[in-house]
Design a protein around this motif. Structure first.
Motif, PDB file in Angstrom:
ATOM      1  N   ARG A   1       7.188   2.567  -3.536  1.00 29.49           N
ATOM      2  CA  ARG A   1       7.679   2.242  -4.878  1.00 29.49           C
ATOM      3  C   ARG A   1       9.010   1.513  -4.802  1.00 29.49           C
ATOM      4  NH1 ARG A   1       7.521   6.571  -9.715  1.00 29.49           N
ATOM      5  NH2 ARG A   1       5.327   5.893  -9.585  1.00 29.49           N
TER       6      ARG A   1
ATOM      7  N   THR B   1      -0.422   6.916  -9.977  1.00 28.19           N
ATOM      8  CA  THR B   1       0.907   6.618  -9.452  1.00 28.19           C
ATOM      9  C   THR B   1       1.102   5.114  -9.254  1.00 28.19           C
ATOM     10  OG1 THR B   1       0.197   6.944  -7.149  1.00 28.19           O
ATOM     11  CG2 THR B   1       1.060   8.868  -8.317  1.00 28.19           C
ATOM     12  N   ALA B   2       0.039   4.402  -8.871  1.00 23.56           N
ATOM     13  CA  ALA B   2       0.130   2.938  -8.786  1.00 23.56           C
ATOM     14  C   ALA B   2       0.440   2.346 -10.152  1.00 23.56           C
ATOM     15  CB  ALA B   2      -1.173   2.361  -8.242  1.00 23.56           C
TER      16      ALA B   2
ATOM     17  N   THR C   1       0.845  -1.183   0.000  1.00 27.95           N
ATOM     18  CA  THR C   1       0.000   0.000   0.000  1.00 27.95           C
ATOM     19  C   THR C   1       0.888   1.244   0.000  1.00 27.95           C
ATOM     20  OG1 THR C   1      -0.174   0.245   2.414  1.00 27.95           O
ATOM     21  CG2 THR C   1      -1.730  -1.256   1.327  1.00 27.95           C
ATOM     22  N   GLY C   2       0.361   2.330  -0.531  1.00 28.93           N
ATOM     23  CA  GLY C   2       1.204   3.513  -0.699  1.00 28.93           C
ATOM     24  C   GLY C   2       2.352   3.227  -1.637  1.00 28.93           C
TER      25      GLY C   2
ATOM     26  N   ASP D   1      -2.459   2.251  -4.276  1.00 27.87           N
ATOM     27  CA  ASP D   1      -2.267   3.639  -3.875  1.00 27.87           C
ATOM     28  C   ASP D   1      -3.610   4.351  -3.979  1.00 27.87           C
ATOM     29  OD1 ASP D   1       0.500   5.450  -3.576  1.00 27.87           O
ATOM     30  OD2 ASP D   1      -1.250   6.636  -4.147  1.00 27.87           O
TER      31      ASP D   1
ATOM     32  N   GLY E   1       2.711   3.925  -4.788  1.00 31.61           N
ATOM     33  CA  GLY E   1       2.849   4.783  -5.956  1.00 31.61           C
ATOM     34  C   GLY E   1       4.068   5.659  -5.967  1.00 31.61           C
TER      35      GLY E   1
ATOM     36  N   ALA F   1       1.029   2.842   3.475  1.00 30.23           N
ATOM     37  CA  ALA F   1       0.280   4.069   3.184  1.00 30.23           C
ATOM     38  C   ALA F   1       0.228   4.982   4.405  1.00 30.23           C
ATOM     39  CB  ALA F   1      -1.138   3.720   2.741  1.00 30.23           C
TER      40      ALA F   1
END
Length: 273
Positions: A23, A45-46, A15-16, A40, A18, A94
């Motif tokens: 990343r 961004t994902a 998660t998060g 994301d 992106g 995230a």
């Protein structure tokens, strides 16, 4: 060169994912053989992260998900299992770091309560929901790694909501590890200090970077890839006997008494004369 052996045949959900640490973790796990679902709150961004993985020959699935929304998290985990057939690694990364939330997490006596609520909803409830739906999907056991922070271990003059959420995440890490260890699920956390993500580089002034350098024992700040290497280790079988732990990765910032930073700054000033 990173070996592809550790995660071959395994599936990771980040998660998060992106940007930033998320990343970097996606890139690292994919380089080591994982198939990766990249979630994301911003699908674009994902998708960018997924494209980076696919260009390198990995299999990736981009997903849009607000992790504070239980139904969104349920769908996120279900989509991962539907696409790849299993789930082995969850990285709860995230956090609400935008100006509208983190940027308003300042003096507690003037804080809008929605800043507090949104911060905990993403960083803490989001991780709880991730565990709630990922653990049942980890049929053969698995590894969960939460992104905490040194802000959850120390006090500061701002970002009380963020630090409190990260402190609670450290406790959640121990509870998940204890509750599900018997079925082979491990849960650990990483606690970074300053990490030179693209966002950090854009917003930190040279003066602020110098202050952070004075706080550290080591001469270099962490890059996202440094955190990704630690996450990969904790998610791998090499860490099969490690669970319930929060590992600090901060260049030694929290290893010493406060006067270290004062001495460091004084030494630098004397060299400049």
């Amino acid at each position: 060169m990173v070996s592809a052996a550790r995660f071959t045949g395994r599936v990771a959900l980040i998660t998060g994912g992106g940007s930033g640490i998320g990343r970097a973790v996606a890139v690292r796990l994919a380089a080591e053989g994982a198939r990766v679902a990249v979630a994301d709150i911003r699908y674009d961004t994902a998708r960018e992260t997924a494209e980076i993985l696919e260009e390198a020959g990995a299999k990736a699935l981009p997903l849009a998900a607000d992790v504070s929304d239980e139904e969104a998290v349920r769908r996120m985990v279900a989509a991962t299992v539907r696409e790849f057939g299993r789930l082995d690694v969850l990285h709860n990364n995230a956090a609400a770091l935008g100006r509208e939330v983190y940027g308003r997490d300042l003096d507690l006596t003037h804080m809008d309560v929605e800043v507090w609520d949104r911060t905990l909803a993403v960083s803490l409830r989001g991780a709880m929901l991730g565990c709630k739906y990922a653990v049942p999907a980890m049929r053969d056991g698995g590894a969960i790694v939460n992104t905490s922070s040194v802000s959850g271990l120390l006090g500061d003059t701002d970002h009380a909501a963020y630090g409190s959420a990260k402190a609670a995440l450290t406790s959640l890490t121990r509870y998940v590890a204890t509750m599900y260890g018997a079925r082979g699920v491990r849960c650990n956390a990483v606690a970074p200090g300053l990490v030179l993500t693209d966002v950090a580089r854009a917003v930190m002034t040279p003066e602020r970077l110098a202050e952070k350098a004075a706080e550290r024992v080591l001469p270099h700040a962490a890059e996202p890839a440094d955190v990704a290497a630690l996450v990969a280790f904790l998610a791998s079988d090499e860490a099969r006997c490690i669970t319930g732990q929060t590992i600090v990765i901060d260049g030694g910032t929290t290893t010493h008494r406060p006067e270290h930073a004062i001495r460091q700054a004084s030494t630098r000033l004397s060299f400049q004369k």
